[in-house]
Design a protein around this motif. Structure first.
Motif, PDB file in Angstrom:
ATOM      1  N   PRO A  62       0.709  -1.238   0.037  1.00 24.78           N
ATOM      2  CA  PRO A  62      -0.159   0.045  -0.013  1.00 24.78           C
ATOM      3  C   PRO A  62       0.715   1.356  -0.190  1.00 24.78           C
ATOM      4  CG  PRO A  62      -0.112  -1.075   2.217  1.00 24.78           C
ATOM      5  CD  PRO A  62       0.562  -2.017   1.230  1.00 24.78           C
ATOM      6  N   SER A  66       0.438   4.143  -3.025  1.00 23.30           N
ATOM      7  CA  SER A  66       0.024   5.322  -2.493  1.00 23.30           C
ATOM      8  C   SER A  66       1.185   6.360  -3.115  1.00 23.30           C
ATOM      9  CB  SER A  66       0.184   5.518  -1.191  1.00 23.30           C
ATOM     10  OG  SER A  66      -0.146   6.927  -0.573  1.00 23.30           O
ATOM     11  N   TYR A  95      -4.933   4.375  -0.159  1.00 22.18           N
ATOM     12  CA  TYR A  95      -3.885   3.423   0.210  1.00 22.18           C
ATOM     13  C   TYR A  95      -3.016   3.913   1.480  1.00 22.18           C
ATOM     14  CZ  TYR A  95      -5.260   0.610  -3.563  1.00 22.18           C
ATOM     15  OH  TYR A  95      -6.098  -0.229  -4.555  1.00 22.18           O
ATOM     16  N   LYS A  98      -3.909   2.880   4.858  1.00 19.42           N
ATOM     17  CA  LYS A  98      -3.634   1.580   5.191  1.00 19.42           C
ATOM     18  C   LYS A  98      -2.239   1.286   5.579  1.00 19.42           C
ATOM     19  CE  LYS A  98      -6.954  -0.751   1.885  1.00 19.42           C
ATOM     20  NZ  LYS A  98      -6.963  -1.743   0.706  1.00 19.42           N
TER      21      LYS A  98
END
Length: 721
Positions: A62, A66, A95, A98
């Motif tokens: 993630p 991102s 993202y 996360k």
């Protein structure tokens, strides 16, 4: 486990794919895309970002996903595709949330603030994003980034002519410029100061700031800041009526902008962006297809689950029927166990009552035996060498020791022993134990050697009485089983934890030793190893008491021994070292008040022998003494005479000591009352206090202790009067 394996057998479809790019290579791609973006090579930046995004998605990282979306969004923002930029910034934020990477979140909120303030012109929303960015900057303690965001906020306020609101942020920027500013912010900071000076009509300062901004911009690679500096300077020159210079700077702005965004670059970037969008759509389609496949397998599993559910339901039904039968059986069995438990509790209570009663019944005549023996020895010095009298005194003390041991073991088993907090000197305590056992050491021609670690503080806080009991048992045991030898008492400082000092005790002898086969049994009650019929070796309770007392300290005892080699017992006990607390405890200790006054004492006692012994002890101290046989006699004599103190027996016929004391108090008589009893102190303390008794002393007792209590209570009563 069977169900999980069974279900997983139906979920073995897999989508073939090429070997994913490693995390390190993906990170390198992201950094390369960012470098291209900073060089305004938007086409290359978008192409590499696309590759990085696919790689990051494959490895399901993630953070990398991102960062890839952030670079893509930044490219679209520079290309003027504001809505697409916002879309990809939001994807990046999804993202980022996360992960635990607050730096990414800081950058995203800052970038969204830029888009909404300078592109969408939605300043309230943009400044809201900026403030979120500052919160994350403070969280990660990155004050350089906080400074940078303050620059953006000030610029946003100036852009909408809210100079007074922006001034607060400009002041922060100017105050911290040397500390957090750098070449990347010099252009904008000087430009903002020029804009604010222009607003304040300080045109000379404004002109100087704008020129500094343009000069700094020429030295940096970030040419977009130079373009903004030319644009704002152009506006200022136009304001002060210098159209030629204004036009010149506007031309410079257009030239820098054209160099940054030439048509060919924009075209190539647009193609790269289109490919990237196709990838995004493809990702969405793949996601939908995967969901369809999952739904198909889920439906297939559901059918299997229904079949399994029916089977499990049948099994559960069978188990419930079995359970009901078991419950009925257990209920019947539990009733039997409950009845057995009640019988056991009743037996335990009877045992406690029996021990208490027996100890009282034994202590009462023992008080007479010990007292009369002492009287005979004191009044007839010629009998001091009498073997018969010595044997009588020894037997009485042995019997008393046995009673005390049985009571002690019973109290520990009933959880009625609570450790006390007293201050003491470890050296003094061990010296006292050594002296008290000197008779036993001389009997077997033994030496007692003491070694105490000098690092141990002079005063410690803890239960010195239980410690003395442990050491007395172990040292006396060592002396009994050693002849013509040595017994060592060694105390070392094991460790310190805050105010707690852990003392390591070692009791060592070179006596007969204990065989390995017997070492597991010696801590059991009434067990004696190697005892000869003609020897006196005690009750067999000493080591059992030691083990249980150490349990109260949270400690255990270790044993090392062998036949003919001697025995070593070792254990560790924690004590507190707190000079201030020690001082307070010492100050609270009751002082032994001695007096030469002649006090008048009333003895309330039904046992004639005990009357004789107690009266003799009292009169020996030159006190006046009167004796009554029961509580009624006490009430009658108190109507006509006054006494300084009353010694009250508890277990008396007609009216016991508690009831007698209550009636004395109801008559308003405040004379101190001391319970003189053979009951264990813990058993009667609560009832004694509630009835008005001032203190308790257990028979047999040391006369010194009795007179200490008498002197103290009489003195207190006179001071209160």
């Amino acid at each position: 486990m069977f169900l999980l394996v069974f279900l997983n057998c139906f979920n073995n479809s897999a989508i073939g794919q090429s070997e994913p790019i490693s995390e390190a290579k993906t990170d390198k791609l992201v950094k390369q895309a960012l470098a291209n973006f900073r060089e305004s090579n938007f086409e290359k930046s978008l192409i590499i970002s696309r590759v990085a995004l696919n790689a990051a998605s494959n490895i399901k990282d993630p953070s990398l996903i991102s960062r890839s979306y952030t670079i893509i969004a930044a490219n679209y923002n520079e290309l003027g595709e504001v809505d697409k930029a916002i879309f990809f910034y939001n994807k990046s934020l999804y993202y980022a949330n996360k992960t635990n990477n607050d730096t990414i979140k800081y950058n995203l909120y800052n970038n969204l603030g830029n888009v909404y303030c300078f592109e969408k012109k939605q300043f309230d929303k943009g400044i809201g994003y900026y403030k979120k960015s500052i919160a994350y900057g403070l969280k990660i303690n990155d004050l350089n980034q906080v400074y940078f965001t303050n620059v953006n906020i000030a610029w946003a306020y100036f852009d909408i002519n809210k100079y007074d609101q922006g001034d607060l942020f400009l002041k922060y920027i100017n105050t911290n410029n040397k500390k957090y500013g750098d070449k990347s912010t010099d252009v904008i900071v000087n430009m903002l100061n020029g804009m604010y000076s222009s607003y304040r009509k300080d045109y000379e300062a404004a002109n100087e700031f704008f020129l500094k901004a343009i000069e700094a911009g020429k030295k940096t690679e970030e040419k977009s800041d130079l373009a903004y500096a030319h644009l704002e300077y152009s506006k200022f020159l136009n304001k002060i009526d210098k159209p030629r210079e204004a036009y010149k700077n506007l031309t410079s702005y257009n030239k820098v902008t054209e160099d940054l965004y030439n048509e060919e670059k924009l075209k190539k970037a647009s193609i790269a962006g289109f490919s990237l969008e196709l990838d995004e759509y493809k990702r969405q389609i793949d996601k939908i297809e995967n969901e369809k496949v999952e739904q198909y397998h889920s439906l297939k599993k559901s059918r299997i689950i229904v079949i399994l559910f029916i089977l499990i339901s049948l099994i559960l039904l069978f188990l419930i029927i079995t359970l009901v039968k078991n419950i009925r059986f257990k209920k019947k069995h539990n009733l039997e166990l409950l009845k057995a438990k009640e019988i056991a509790e009743e037996a335990s209570l009877l045992k406690t009552q029996f021990i208490s009663t027996i100890s009282h019944e034994l202590r009462t005549p023992l008080y007479g035996v010990v007292g009369i023996t002492n009287m005979l020895l004191e009044e007839h010095k010629e009998l001091s060498q009498s073997q018969h009298l010595s044997a009588l005194k020894f037997s009485a003390r042995y019997l008393l020791s046995l009673v005390n041991d049985i009571l002690q073991i019973n109290k520990i088993e009933e959880n009625k022993v609570v450790l006390e907090t007293l201050t003491f000197n470890i050296s003094d305590e061990i010296t006292m134990i050594k002296n008290s056992l000197s008779f036993l050491s001389q009997k077997n021609n033994n030496k007692i050697n003491v070694s105490i670690d000098p690092n141990i503080p002079e005063y410690l806080i803890g239960d010195k009485l239980r410690l003395a009991q442990i050491l007395m048992n172990l040292v006396s045991n060592a002396l009994k089983f050693t002849k013509d030898g040595e017994v060592e008492i060694i105390v070392n400082l094991d460790r310190i934890e805050g105010k707690i000092y852990f003392l390591d005790f070692l009791i060592k002898d070179n006596g007969v030793g204990i065989a390995v086969v017997d070492q597991g049994k010696i801590f059991e009650k009434f067990v004696q190893v190697g005892r000869k019929d003609e020897d006196y070796q005690g009750t067999g309770l000493g080591l059992s008491i030691v083990k249980k007392l150490l349990g109260l300290f949270g400690s255990t005892i270790t044993l090392v021994s062998d036949i003919g080699e001697g025995t070593s017992f070792a254990f560790i006990i924690p004590f507190e070292y707190d000079p201030e607390k020690t001082k307070n405890i010492i100050e609270e200790i009751e002082v032994d008040l001695t007096s030469n006054e002649v006090f008048k004492i009333l003895i309330v006692e039904d046992n004639l022998i005990n009357q004789l012994v107690t009266k003799k002890i009292i009169e020996k101290n030159n006190y006046i003494c009167k004796v009554v046989d029961d509580g009624f006699g006490a009430l009658r004599i108190l109507e006509s005479e006054e006494f300084d103190l009353i010694l009250m027996d508890i277990n008396m016929p007609l009216m016991n000591g508690f009831e007698t004391t209550k009636r004395i108090r109801l008559q308003g008589i405040k004379t101190p009352v001391v319970a003189l009893t053979a009951f264990d102190k813990d058993e009667i303390t609560d009832e004694a206090i509630s009835s008005g008794i001032n203190d308790i002393i257990i028979k047999p007792f040391e006369p010194v202790k009795l007179f200490k209590i008498i002197n103290y209570l009489i003195s207190e009563a006179k001071n209160a009067g």
